[in-house]
Every structure is written in C-alpha cells, then in structure tokens.
Scaffold this motif. Sequence first.
Motif: not given
Length: 55
Positions: A41-49
């Motif tokens: 998900s976009r939220a997961e990508l933001r958290r990981n970045s």
Amino acid sequence: MGFFRNAYKNIADARQRQADRFVNGALSRMDDESLKSLGKSRAELRRNSSSSFML
C-alpha cells in the motif's frame, strides 16, 4: 577474524538498505491497483521510506 566479519556485515547491511530504497522507489511509481495486487500500500511505502539515518 572479528574485524573482517564486522566489516563484511556492515557492507552487506548498507547494500541491503540501498536495495530496499531502490525497490521502494520503483514501487512508489506503480499505480494503486498494481500495488494492491502485490500486497503493498502507499501508506506502507511511506512508512518504509521514512527511515532515519545517523550522521
């Protein structure tokens, strides 16, 4: 042998972080439907970045 083991581990860890950033960047350019099919998900990508680095 401890010095070389630690040096190798540090290099391997740095390369893994670099690969993770590359993959995260490539995934962030995908559309939401494609991400969903991969289980991301976009939220997961933001958290990981948003990882912090010590300078």
